[in-house]
Design an enzyme around this catalytic site. Structure first.
Site, PDB file in Angstrom:
ATOM      1  CG  LEU A   1       5.592  12.418   7.880  1.00  0.00           C
ATOM      2  CD1 LEU A   1       6.484  11.737   8.908  1.00  0.00           C
ATOM      3  CD2 LEU A   1       6.211  13.736   7.417  1.00  0.00           C
TER       4      LEU A   1
ATOM      5  N   GLY B   1       4.270  12.897  14.023  1.00  0.00           N
ATOM      6  CA  GLY B   1       3.771  11.565  14.333  1.00  0.00           C
ATOM      7  C   GLY B   1       4.192  10.589  13.243  1.00  0.00           C
TER       8      GLY B   1
ATOM      9  CG  HIS C   1      -3.056  11.905  10.798  1.00  0.00           C
ATOM     10  ND1 HIS C   1      -3.321  12.720   9.710  1.00  0.00           N
ATOM     11  CD2 HIS C   1      -1.993  11.145  10.418  1.00  0.00           C
ATOM     12  CE1 HIS C   1      -2.467  12.458   8.746  1.00  0.00           C
ATOM     13  NE2 HIS C   1      -1.648  11.498   9.145  1.00  0.00           N
ATOM     14  CD  GLU C   2       0.434   9.604  13.101  1.00  0.00           C
ATOM     15  OE1 GLU C   2       0.623   8.602  12.392  1.00  0.00           O
ATOM     16  OE2 GLU C   2       0.752  10.753  12.737  1.00  0.00           O
TER      17      GLU C   2
ATOM     18  CD  GLN D   1       2.523   7.461   8.458  1.00  0.00           C
ATOM     19  OE1 GLN D   1       2.552   7.601   9.674  1.00  0.00           O
ATOM     20  NE2 GLN D   1       2.606   8.495   7.631  1.00  0.00           N
TER      21      GLN D   1
ATOM     22  CG  HIS E   1      -1.456   6.485   9.116  1.00  0.00           C
ATOM     23  ND1 HIS E   1      -1.512   6.465   7.741  1.00  0.00           N
ATOM     24  CD2 HIS E   1      -0.985   7.724   9.445  1.00  0.00           C
ATOM     25  CE1 HIS E   1      -1.113   7.633   7.259  1.00  0.00           C
ATOM     26  NE2 HIS E   1      -0.791   8.420   8.264  1.00  0.00           N
TER      27      HIS E   1
END
Ligand code: K1U
Ligand code: ZN
Length: 173
Positions: free
Chosen positions: A92, A46, A133-134, A51, A137
């Site tokens: 990442l 992902g 999780h994304e 990010q 972000h």
């Protein structure tokens, strides 16, 4: 296509709250292609626009074994959640660090796809974890925020050490 630089924790830009995407056009679709290339190369399952320092509500994902099920979520909204599960997560933006995080076991998310069509995704297992999780972000949250302050400090120290070791000799004096 192009590989995009990924921001690393504790960069303050990872704390930016993303704004809704207002227009799905050719430049945005090119950015989506670049995000997929960056995510597959990393490798990751992902990548949120935050990010790569683009602060709009855009996520790319592919949790398939064959890496042939790309998913684009634009302006995602979680409309239903159920249960809980604890999984080991990576990021990442926090390279080499893995930790257990407890999240909903099932989520139903509504989002626009790369063509602006409204999609509804009923997700469990890794896909559910990855969506949550994304979406964190996009809200300026990083998975290490779920750790204790002591563990988070240990993560910062480990990443600092890693960066010092990676820096060219001329940069370290
Ligand atoms: O947001 C990110 O940084 C991507 C992240 C997504 C994620 C993975 C696992 C649990 C929660 C969220 C990653 O892709 S980290 C790399 C990774 O876990 C992985 C890489 C290749 C194959 C399988 C997993
Ligand atoms: Zn992440």
């Amino acid at each position: 296509m192009a590989l995009l630089p990924i921001l690393e924790f504790p960069d303050d830009r990872l704390r930016t709250v993303a704004r809704p995407v207002e227009r799905i056009d050719a430049p945005l679709q090119r950015l989506i292609d670049d995000m997929f290339e960056t995510m597959y190369a990393a490798p990751g399952v992902g990548l949120a626009a935050t990010q790569i320092d683009y602060h709009y509500q855009l996520i790319v994902m592919d949790v398939s074994e064959e890496k042939n099920e790309p998913l684009v979520l634009i302006n995602p909204r979680i409309v239903e959640t159920e249960g809980s599960q604890t999984c080991q997560e990576g990021c990442l933006s926090v390279p080499t660090i893995f930790a257990d995080v407890t999240r909903a076991e099932r989520v139903v998310v509504e989002a626009l796809d790369r063509n602006g069509e409204l999609r509804r995704i009923d997700a469990t297992e890794l896909l559910a974890v990855c969506i949550q999780h994304e979406m964190d972000h996009l809200a300026g949250k990083v998975f290490v925020d779920y750790l204790s302050p002591l563990k988070r400090q240990m993560v910062k120290s480990k990443l600092d050490k890693r960066r010092r070791q990676q820096a060219p000799a001329s940069a370290t004096g």
